[in-house]
Design an enzyme around this catalytic site. Sequence first.
Site, PDB file in Angstrom:
ATOM      1  N   CYS A   1      -1.425 -11.019  13.597  1.00  0.00           N
ATOM      2  CA  CYS A   1      -2.423 -11.617  12.715  1.00  0.00           C
ATOM      3  C   CYS A   1      -1.804 -12.107  11.414  1.00  0.00           C
ATOM      4  O   CYS A   1      -2.501 -12.556  10.517  1.00  0.00           O
ATOM      5  CB  CYS A   1      -3.565 -10.646  12.448  1.00  0.00           C
ATOM      6  SG  CYS A   1      -3.000  -9.117  11.678  1.00  0.00           S
TER       7      CYS A   1
ATOM      8  N   ASP B   1       3.576  -9.155   5.734  1.00  0.00           N
ATOM      9  CA  ASP B   1       4.240  -8.018   5.098  1.00  0.00           C
ATOM     10  C   ASP B   1       5.519  -7.626   5.832  1.00  0.00           C
ATOM     11  O   ASP B   1       6.495  -7.244   5.204  1.00  0.00           O
ATOM     12  CB  ASP B   1       3.281  -6.819   5.039  1.00  0.00           C
ATOM     13  CG  ASP B   1       2.315  -6.966   3.877  1.00  0.00           C
ATOM     14  OD1 ASP B   1       2.766  -7.329   2.778  1.00  0.00           O
ATOM     15  OD2 ASP B   1       1.102  -6.753   4.065  1.00  0.00           O
TER      16      ASP B   1
ATOM     17  N   GLU C   1       3.467  -3.680  10.210  1.00  0.00           N
ATOM     18  CA  GLU C   1       3.877  -4.577   9.135  1.00  0.00           C
ATOM     19  C   GLU C   1       4.898  -3.932   8.195  1.00  0.00           C
ATOM     20  O   GLU C   1       5.243  -4.472   7.160  1.00  0.00           O
ATOM     21  CB  GLU C   1       2.658  -5.078   8.350  1.00  0.00           C
ATOM     22  CG  GLU C   1       1.682  -4.021   7.913  1.00  0.00           C
ATOM     23  CD  GLU C   1       0.414  -4.600   7.264  1.00  0.00           C
ATOM     24  OE1 GLU C   1       0.383  -5.784   6.893  1.00  0.00           O
ATOM     25  OE2 GLU C   1      -0.559  -3.837   7.119  1.00  0.00           O
TER      26      GLU C   1
ATOM     27  N   HIS D   1      -2.337 -13.956  -1.125  1.00  0.00           N
ATOM     28  CA  HIS D   1      -3.740 -13.905  -0.711  1.00  0.00           C
ATOM     29  C   HIS D   1      -4.548 -15.081  -1.196  1.00  0.00           C
ATOM     30  O   HIS D   1      -5.556 -15.434  -0.597  1.00  0.00           O
ATOM     31  CB  HIS D   1      -4.350 -12.542  -1.061  1.00  0.00           C
ATOM     32  CG  HIS D   1      -3.837 -11.489  -0.140  1.00  0.00           C
ATOM     33  ND1 HIS D   1      -2.807 -10.669  -0.463  1.00  0.00           N
ATOM     34  CD2 HIS D   1      -4.167 -11.218   1.162  1.00  0.00           C
ATOM     35  CE1 HIS D   1      -2.524  -9.888   0.570  1.00  0.00           C
ATOM     36  NE2 HIS D   1      -3.328 -10.200   1.572  1.00  0.00           N
TER      37      HIS D   1
HETATM   38  C1  PEP Z   1       0.083  -9.320   7.192  1.00  0.00           C
HETATM   39  O1  PEP Z   1       0.686  -8.606   6.381  1.00  0.00           O
HETATM   40  O2  PEP Z   1       0.664 -10.088   7.993  1.00  0.00           O
HETATM   41  C2  PEP Z   1      -1.380  -9.323   7.227  1.00  0.00           C
HETATM   42  C3  PEP Z   1      -2.037  -9.985   8.154  1.00  0.00           C
HETATM   43  O3  PEP Z   1      -2.034  -8.665   6.235  1.00  0.00           O
HETATM   44  P1  PEP Z   1      -2.251  -9.251   4.764  1.00  0.00           P
HETATM   45  O4  PEP Z   1      -1.803 -10.683   4.758  1.00  0.00           O
HETATM   46  O5  PEP Z   1      -3.679  -9.130   4.416  1.00  0.00           O
HETATM   47  O6  PEP Z   1      -1.373  -8.367   3.947  1.00  0.00           O
HETATM   48 MG    MG Z   2      -0.394  -7.051   5.363  1.00  0.00          MG
END
Ligand code: PEP
Ligand code: MG
Length: 580
Positions: free
Chosen positions: A504, A457, A433, A191
């Site tokens: 995403c 994920d 995910e 993140h």
């Molecule tokens: C993902 O897991 O691809 C996602 C978009 O969520 P995050 O990166 O916030 O876990």
């Molecule tokens: Mg995720």
Amino acid sequence: MKVFHGIMASPGIAAGKAYVFKQIKISIPEYNIASQDIEAEMSRFLEAVEKATFEVENIKLNIKGNMKNGQQELLDSHILMMNDPELKEKINSGLKNQKKNVEWILIQVIEDMIAQLKLSQDEYLNERSLDFRDMSNRILNQLLYFKQPSLSELDEPVIIVSHNLMPSDAIGMRKDMVKGIATDAGGKTSHTAILARSLEIPAVLGLMDISRYVKDGDDIIIDGNSGTVIVDPDKKTESGYRTTKKKWEKHEKDLLQLNRLAAETRDGKLINLEANIEIPEEVDSVIMHGADGVGLFRSEFLYIQPNKFPNEEEQYIAYKSVLQRLKGKTVTIRTLDLGGDKRVPGLNTIEENNPILGWRAIRFCLSRPDIFKTQLRALLRASIYGNLKVMFPMISGIEEVEHSFEIYEEAKAELKAKGIEYNENIPVGIMIEIPSAAVTTDILAKKVDFFSIGTNDLIQYTVAVDRGNERIAYLYEPFHPGVLRLIQLTIVNGHKQGIPVGMCGEMASDPLATVILIGMGLDEFSMSAISIPGIKRIIRSINVLDAEEVVGNIMEMRSYSEISEYVKKWMRNYFDFETY
Ligand code: PEP
Ligand code: MG
């Protein structure tokens, strides 16, 4: 000069002076004092309060104009708490009764006050205990002449070098003072990397031991495009990088020309190209990069702000502002995805052996319907101001979908009972995910309005590789045939049921993946705003039939290396421009 190689986490080139960021644990001394020293100890306390108050006033001045929702109130409340006559009275009687040094007494008094708050069982008051700790730490730092580093107080442009940067450190930093980031830990989809990209700060992570090598003030170059960090560069390297930086900036500017053009393939298939955001302030960048909307608003970042726990009203204001500023473009807001590396003191900081497989996202929300429903009410209330879509994260199976909808209906009923307006027809979707969700997309598709594939994920859980662990980052492979099959299955099952399928996760912004995803029939791509123009250029140069042929070929292949070699070669032949 020393060169480090790490993981390209956020593109761009930056040069400047290093600032080595470390949070330091302070130990509190405990000693006896004589009766005649009580007055002197009390004066030390009052002086420390005065200095700490001055420090907070200074922070307010520094971030003026850059102040986020509620930040002003928070700082003001710290000043009030520090100067509270009741606190002074308690310290005074503590000194008289216990005859110990004032640092020790302060800790006892604060812990006592926190224990009282906890007894109240009131969630809001409980949360205030964090503020008490924060405020007393400020006084302690003054008493012990200790300065705890904070990225919100940077007053000159620097390159941050750190062992690890938590999302909470990154979200609180003065973005105008951070030119680049280099950390020992972290991967491309951690993140911190995601945040750096969204703030358009060049970053290289996973450098293993750079924080031990670099000293404050060292000259340092960050090349987020190649994952290189150079400490103490020689003159030739420095001037080479100046030229590369200029070229890169020109390349980025040229790409922005594509802003007003649609993301349409050569044979006319329109693709929805949207942006991922973490905080409402990013909307300007979303518009500037020509996004068709927001495909993922990671709403948990509203909670990760230091000492922030947004109530319904604050959330409603944040969501409404994003919806209004995007004027009818779709805004997909994901409900809270806390857990893993996203921890909020007082909310989800329980110790778990495997936080990545633990009390995260929808699991957390379903066990805290109070928090979940507060967010859902805020979303529903904001829904009348634009084109909102709601999305649930980390769904592992149908029960979680059904349970989430039950709470969603309760939130609606509560608003209805009060006569509060909301949009009855908000599309509600889920993130795919977790592998168990991907392989049951035929079942899940019947219950929801859209899928969004979260590859960050999905890859982590399919290949069993912690996405933040730099040591095994080489295994984190979007082109693993296992991952590609899950993505294809999700798209096929979504389409069979007539619902759109987007992505995403960071794979959506990988130039090598675009042709594969177009060939598989993905409808929507969502990514950091800075990546949009580059991906748009690729989409505009592809023919869907050719992309389908590529997919036909790679799905026969056995390994990710075979697949990526094939795609690279195909792209070199197909495009007349460099894409990676
Ligand atoms: C993902 O897991 O691809 C996602 C978009 O969520 P995050 O990166 O916030 O876990
Ligand atoms: Mg995720």
